[in-house]
Design a protein around this motif. Structure first.
Motif, PDB file in Angstrom:
ATOM      1  N   LYS A   1       0.820  -1.204   0.000  1.00 38.01           N
ATOM      2  CA  LYS A   1       0.000   0.000   0.000  1.00 38.01           C
ATOM      3  C   LYS A   1       0.855   1.255   0.000  1.00 38.01           C
ATOM      4  CE  LYS A   1      -4.176  -1.881   2.012  1.00 38.01           C
ATOM      5  NZ  LYS A   1      -5.264  -1.644   2.953  1.00 38.01           N
ATOM      6  N   MET A   2       2.170   1.096  -0.002  1.00 37.19           N
ATOM      7  CA  MET A   2       3.055   2.253   0.002  1.00 37.19           C
ATOM      8  C   MET A   2       3.219   2.816  -1.412  1.00 37.19           C
ATOM      9  SD  MET A   2       6.065   1.337   2.708  1.00 37.19           S
ATOM     10  CE  MET A   2       6.490  -0.287   2.129  1.00 37.19           C
ATOM     11  N   THR A   3       3.501   4.107  -1.488  1.00 34.43           N
ATOM     12  CA  THR A   3       3.835   4.699  -2.778  1.00 34.43           C
ATOM     13  C   THR A   3       5.215   4.187  -3.186  1.00 34.43           C
ATOM     14  OG1 THR A   3       4.948   6.631  -1.858  1.00 34.43           O
ATOM     15  CG2 THR A   3       2.550   6.798  -2.198  1.00 34.43           C
ATOM     16  N   ASP A   4       5.551   4.336  -4.453  1.00 32.71           N
ATOM     17  CA  ASP A   4       6.878   3.897  -4.900  1.00 32.71           C
ATOM     18  C   ASP A   4       7.977   4.670  -4.190  1.00 32.71           C
ATOM     19  OD1 ASP A   4       5.698   2.061  -6.531  1.00 32.71           O
ATOM     20  OD2 ASP A   4       6.750   2.705  -8.348  1.00 32.71           O
ATOM     21  N   HIS A   5       7.739   5.947  -3.920  1.00 31.12           N
ATOM     22  CA  HIS A   5       8.735   6.739  -3.198  1.00 31.12           C
ATOM     23  C   HIS A   5       9.008   6.117  -1.831  1.00 31.12           C
ATOM     24  CE1 HIS A   5      10.346  10.130  -0.838  1.00 31.12           C
ATOM     25  NE2 HIS A   5      10.969  10.403  -1.981  1.00 31.12           N
ATOM     26  N   GLN A   6       7.947   5.728  -1.123  1.00 29.07           N
ATOM     27  CA  GLN A   6       8.113   5.096   0.186  1.00 29.07           C
ATOM     28  C   GLN A   6       8.757   3.714   0.059  1.00 29.07           C
ATOM     29  OE1 GLN A   6       3.938   5.238   1.038  1.00 29.07           O
ATOM     30  NE2 GLN A   6       4.162   6.928   2.512  1.00 29.07           N
ATOM     31  N   GLU A   7       8.300   2.948  -0.922  1.00 27.42           N
ATOM     32  CA  GLU A   7       8.758   1.563  -1.080  1.00 27.42           C
ATOM     33  C   GLU A   7      10.223   1.472  -1.499  1.00 27.42           C
ATOM     34  OE1 GLU A   7       8.644  -2.288  -0.657  1.00 27.42           O
ATOM     35  OE2 GLU A   7       6.678  -1.300  -0.569  1.00 27.42           O
ATOM     36  N   PHE A   8      10.658   2.364  -2.388  1.00 26.61           N
ATOM     37  CA  PHE A   8      11.978   2.209  -2.986  1.00 26.61           C
ATOM     38  C   PHE A   8      13.015   3.225  -2.516  1.00 26.61           C
ATOM     39  CE2 PHE A   8       9.104   0.462  -6.360  1.00 26.61           C
ATOM     40  CZ  PHE A   8       9.474  -0.855  -6.185  1.00 26.61           C
ATOM     41  N   SER A   9      12.653   4.126  -1.619  1.00 24.40           N
ATOM     42  CA  SER A   9      13.615   5.143  -1.191  1.00 24.40           C
ATOM     43  C   SER A   9      14.669   4.605  -0.236  1.00 24.40           C
ATOM     44  CB  SER A   9      12.898   6.333  -0.550  1.00 24.40           C
ATOM     45  OG  SER A   9      12.229   7.052  -1.556  1.00 24.40           O
ATOM     46  N   SER A  10      14.341   3.574   0.507  1.00 21.46           N
ATOM     47  CA  SER A  10      15.342   3.022   1.424  1.00 21.46           C
ATOM     48  C   SER A  10      15.854   1.693   0.874  1.00 21.46           C
ATOM     49  CB  SER A  10      14.734   2.822   2.813  1.00 21.46           C
ATOM     50  OG  SER A  10      13.655   1.903   2.757  1.00 21.46           O
ATOM     51  N   GLU A  11      17.094   1.420   1.190  1.00 22.00           N
ATOM     52  CA  GLU A  11      17.713   0.171   0.742  1.00 22.00           C
ATOM     53  C   GLU A  11      17.038  -1.013   1.422  1.00 22.00           C
ATOM     54  OE1 GLU A  11      20.229  -0.481  -1.496  1.00 22.00           O
ATOM     55  OE2 GLU A  11      19.999   1.622  -2.064  1.00 22.00           O
ATOM     56  N   LYS A  12      16.856  -2.076   0.668  1.00 23.38           N
ATOM     57  CA  LYS A  12      16.335  -3.306   1.232  1.00 23.38           C
ATOM     58  C   LYS A  12      17.483  -4.047   1.931  1.00 23.38           C
ATOM     59  CE  LYS A  12      12.341  -2.614  -0.665  1.00 23.38           C
ATOM     60  NZ  LYS A  12      11.428  -1.841   0.098  1.00 23.38           N
ATOM     61  N   SER A  13      17.148  -4.895   2.872  1.00 27.77           N
ATOM     62  CA  SER A  13      18.181  -5.641   3.573  1.00 27.77           C
ATOM     63  C   SER A  13      18.896  -6.572   2.588  1.00 27.77           C
ATOM     64  CB  SER A  13      17.577  -6.463   4.711  1.00 27.77           C
ATOM     65  OG  SER A  13      16.834  -7.555   4.188  1.00 27.77           O
ATOM     66  N   GLN A  14      20.144  -6.900   2.879  1.00 29.63           N
ATOM     67  CA  GLN A  14      20.894  -7.794   1.996  1.00 29.63           C
ATOM     68  C   GLN A  14      20.225  -9.155   1.913  1.00 29.63           C
ATOM     69  OE1 GLN A  14      25.004  -7.950   3.100  1.00 29.63           O
ATOM     70  NE2 GLN A  14      25.439  -5.934   2.235  1.00 29.63           N
TER      71      GLN A  14
ATOM     72  N   ALA B   1      16.960  -9.805   2.127  1.00 29.26           N
ATOM     73  CA  ALA B   1      15.801  -9.688   1.236  1.00 29.26           C
ATOM     74  C   ALA B   1      16.249  -9.620  -0.220  1.00 29.26           C
ATOM     75  CB  ALA B   1      14.981  -8.453   1.602  1.00 29.26           C
ATOM     76  N   ALA B   2      17.333  -8.886  -0.476  1.00 30.25           N
ATOM     77  CA  ALA B   2      17.847  -8.783  -1.846  1.00 30.25           C
ATOM     78  C   ALA B   2      18.316 -10.148  -2.346  1.00 30.25           C
ATOM     79  CB  ALA B   2      18.985  -7.776  -1.908  1.00 30.25           C
ATOM     80  N   ARG B   3      18.995 -10.909  -1.493  1.00 22.94           N
ATOM     81  CA  ARG B   3      19.462 -12.255  -1.893  1.00 22.94           C
ATOM     82  C   ARG B   3      18.286 -13.172  -2.220  1.00 22.94           C
ATOM     83  NH1 ARG B   3      23.406 -11.867   2.674  1.00 22.94           N
ATOM     84  NH2 ARG B   3      25.330 -11.167   1.704  1.00 22.94           N
ATOM     85  N   ILE B   4      17.242 -13.096  -1.398  1.00 22.78           N
ATOM     86  CA  ILE B   4      16.063 -13.939  -1.631  1.00 22.78           C
ATOM     87  C   ILE B   4      15.410 -13.561  -2.959  1.00 22.78           C
ATOM     88  CG2 ILE B   4      13.710 -14.412  -0.835  1.00 22.78           C
ATOM     89  CD1 ILE B   4      14.865 -14.243   2.058  1.00 22.78           C
ATOM     90  N   MET B   5      15.234 -12.248  -3.211  1.00 26.35           N
ATOM     91  CA  MET B   5      14.619 -11.816  -4.477  1.00 26.35           C
ATOM     92  C   MET B   5      15.486 -12.210  -5.664  1.00 26.35           C
ATOM     93  SD  MET B   5      11.667 -10.718  -3.873  1.00 26.35           S
ATOM     94  CE  MET B   5      11.282 -10.158  -5.510  1.00 26.35           C
ATOM     95  N   ASN B   6      16.807 -12.094  -5.534  1.00 30.08           N
ATOM     96  CA  ASN B   6      17.701 -12.505  -6.621  1.00 30.08           C
ATOM     97  C   ASN B   6      17.604 -14.002  -6.868  1.00 30.08           C
ATOM     98  OD1 ASN B   6      18.613  -9.926  -7.134  1.00 30.08           O
ATOM     99  ND2 ASN B   6      20.390 -10.105  -5.784  1.00 30.08           N
ATOM    100  N   LEU B   7      17.489 -14.795  -5.804  1.00 25.65           N
ATOM    101  CA  LEU B   7      17.336 -16.243  -5.957  1.00 25.65           C
ATOM    102  C   LEU B   7      16.030 -16.565  -6.670  1.00 25.65           C
ATOM    103  CD1 LEU B   7      18.254 -19.167  -5.332  1.00 25.65           C
ATOM    104  CD2 LEU B   7      16.999 -18.967  -3.180  1.00 25.65           C
ATOM    105  N   ILE B   8      14.956 -15.934  -6.230  1.00 22.04           N
ATOM    106  CA  ILE B   8      13.654 -16.165  -6.868  1.00 22.04           C
ATOM    107  C   ILE B   8      13.711 -15.781  -8.340  1.00 22.04           C
ATOM    108  CG2 ILE B   8      11.255 -15.347  -6.949  1.00 22.04           C
ATOM    109  CD1 ILE B   8      11.385 -15.219  -3.848  1.00 22.04           C
ATOM    110  N   ASN B   9      14.311 -14.634  -8.642  1.00 24.67           N
ATOM    111  CA  ASN B   9      14.372 -14.155 -10.026  1.00 24.67           C
ATOM    112  C   ASN B   9      15.301 -14.973 -10.901  1.00 24.67           C
ATOM    113  OD1 ASN B   9      12.476 -12.078  -9.837  1.00 24.67           O
ATOM    114  ND2 ASN B   9      13.969 -10.716  -8.913  1.00 24.67           N
ATOM    115  N   SER B  10      16.155 -15.796 -10.304  1.00 26.32           N
ATOM    116  CA  SER B  10      17.076 -16.611 -11.100  1.00 26.32           C
ATOM    117  C   SER B  10      16.447 -17.925 -11.566  1.00 26.32           C
ATOM    118  CB  SER B  10      18.344 -16.918 -10.296  1.00 26.32           C
ATOM    119  OG  SER B  10      18.045 -17.814  -9.219  1.00 26.32           O
TER     120      SER B  10
END
Length: 195
Positions: A62-75, A77-86
């Protein structure tokens, strides 16, 4: 486009579009070092529906893109998303699990509010001008149907398209009105989804 101009000119067509990106993400895209190396003669800018639709490819918020993407995601979370996307299988599973969540109701604002959308478009126009490129803005066309969630997007999108055309006039840039171009065409045969 490349095949239609390829033999007639020494121009290269570069599709820098990213599926699901909003205008907020488009502004971030043009700030990447590899994009700054490109010096286009023409830039076609097409944002709209992803600024409105809550679906951000496999997760909703429910967040705006500014809210969602302005802060860095945890490493992590990024690893999990990269694994899923692979993995196509993991992407399919994630998409299936995402569809089991309750849909975001009508109290959802938008990913990019109209005033931010217009500010983002001004930044993108400014980028094009800084490269001495011809800037062309495109409105978004919708197919009929699509259910209740797309009907909310359809109503908001009309206002975003109107605002985009006013901005193009104010900024003295070209605008391609896709709704006008499609006219009364049989959209069911032309669209693979509602947008």
């Amino acid at each position: 486009l490349q095949s239609s101009i390829g033999k007639k000119a020494r121009s290269v067509v570069l599709n820098a579009g990213e599926i699901g990106y909003s205008s907020f993400q488009g502004v971030r895209l043009i700030s990447l070092p590899e994009v700054k190396k490109i010096h286009p003669a023409v830039i076609v800018i097409a944002y709209g529906v992803n600024d409105l639709d809550f679906h951000r490819f496999y997760y909703q918020s429910k967040m705006t893109d500014h809210q969602e993407f302005s802060s860095e995601k945890s490493q992590g979370a990024a690893r999990i998303m990269n694994l899923i996307n692979s993995s196509d299988l993991l992407k399919l599973i994630a998409k299936g699990l995402s569809s089991l969540r309750p849909a975001v109701g009508h109290d959802f604002s938008v990913r990019v509010p109209l005033s931010d959308f217009l500010d983002n478009m001004k930044v993108l126009i400014g980028y094009g001008r800084s490269m001495n490129a011809q800037v062309i803005l495109l409105t978004t066309a919708l197919n009929s149907g699509g259910g209740q969630s797309i009907s909310r997007v359809r109503e908001d999108l009309r206002e975003y398209n109107r605002a985009l055309k006013r901005l193009a006039e104010t900024e003295n840039v070209l605008v391609g009105d896709l709704e006008l171009w499609f006219g009364d065409a049989d959209r069911d045969s032309l669209f693979i989804d509602p947008v």
